[in-house]
Write a protein that holds these residues in place. Structure first.
Motif, PDB file in Angstrom:
ATOM      1  N   THR A   8      -1.009  23.825 -24.822  1.00  0.00           N
ATOM      2  CA  THR A   8      -0.198  23.720 -23.660  1.00  0.00           C
ATOM      3  C   THR A   8       1.276  23.512 -24.469  1.00  0.00           C
ATOM      4  N   THR A  16      -0.967  18.992 -12.238  1.00  0.00           N
ATOM      5  CA  THR A  16      -0.954  20.317 -12.903  1.00  0.00           C
ATOM      6  C   THR A  16      -2.687  20.383 -12.945  1.00  0.00           C
ATOM      7  N   ASP A  19      -4.373  21.224  -9.978  1.00  0.00           N
ATOM      8  CA  ASP A  19      -4.151  22.259  -9.428  1.00  0.00           C
ATOM      9  C   ASP A  19      -4.956  23.739 -10.459  1.00  0.00           C
ATOM     10  N   ILE A  20      -4.977  23.484 -11.365  1.00  0.00           N
ATOM     11  CA  ILE A  20      -5.483  24.555 -12.477  1.00  0.00           C
ATOM     12  C   ILE A  20      -7.225  24.418 -11.861  1.00  0.00           C
ATOM     13  N   THR A  23      -7.846  25.871  -8.430  1.00  0.00           N
ATOM     14  CA  THR A  23      -7.684  27.303  -8.497  1.00  0.00           C
ATOM     15  C   THR A  23      -8.900  28.060  -9.099  1.00  0.00           C
ATOM     16  N   SER A  24      -9.239  27.289 -10.251  1.00  0.00           N
ATOM     17  CA  SER A  24     -10.310  28.065 -11.031  1.00  0.00           C
ATOM     18  C   SER A  24     -11.821  27.996 -10.291  1.00  0.00           C
ATOM     19  N   ASP A  65      -1.277  33.661 -19.494  1.00  0.00           N
ATOM     20  CA  ASP A  65      -1.063  32.649 -18.676  1.00  0.00           C
ATOM     21  C   ASP A  65       0.027  31.603 -19.549  1.00  0.00           C
ATOM     22  N   ARG A  67       0.739  28.915 -19.391  1.00  0.00           N
ATOM     23  CA  ARG A  67       0.471  27.348 -19.512  1.00  0.00           C
ATOM     24  C   ARG A  67      -0.442  27.377 -20.740  1.00  0.00           C
TER      25      ARG A  67
END
Length: 133
Positions: A8, A16, A19-20, A23-24, A65, A67
């Motif tokens: 990263t 964060t 959130d990842i 969503t994943s 991405d 990130r």
């Protein structure tokens, strides 16, 4: 199955990472993707299992991405049975001291591509998966 590592640009905070992960899990369930994600001080190691086209699409998404940087494919091979079949995405945030798995300490510092028959990186994720149950 795809096993990769990436870094990263900045260290990620808990919000964060959550959130990842959320969503994943949501996206992976729709795409029949399972796997395990390990985050260690700015470095990811992830195994992704599922249909070949879904894996290739996800790999491209991850590579683009912002990130992630420096994606290195460690292992890409078809598998008969999923290792992480019950998880849309298992997750573990760890420190360097947690990586002393069968002599694999600091694997993420200098990952290098390995042959299909070298299970070192996959063994790390399996160990973490077993410790989470």
């Amino acid at each position: 199955m795809l096993l990769y590592v990436s870094s990263t640009p900045v260290l990620m905070d808990e919000e964060t990472l959550v959130d990842i992960l959320e969503t994943s899990r949501r996206n992976n369930a729709r795409r029949d993707i399972t796997g395990m994600l390990l985050y260690v001080e700015g470095n990811f190691m992830q195994v992704i299992e599922g249909p070949k086209n879904a894996i290739l699409t996800l790999k491209e998404t991850i590579a683009n991405d912002p990130r992630h940087s420096g994606l290195i494919e460690i292992l890409s091979t078809p598998v008969g049975e999923r290792i992480f079949g019950n998880w849309s995405m298992g997750f573990r945030r760890a420190g360097w001291t947690d990586l002393d798995v069968n002599g694999m300490t600091r694997f993420l510092e200098r990952p290098e591509p390995v042959a299909d028959n070298d299970p070192s990186a996959l063994r790390i994720l399996k160990e973490f998966a077993c410790s989470m149950r």
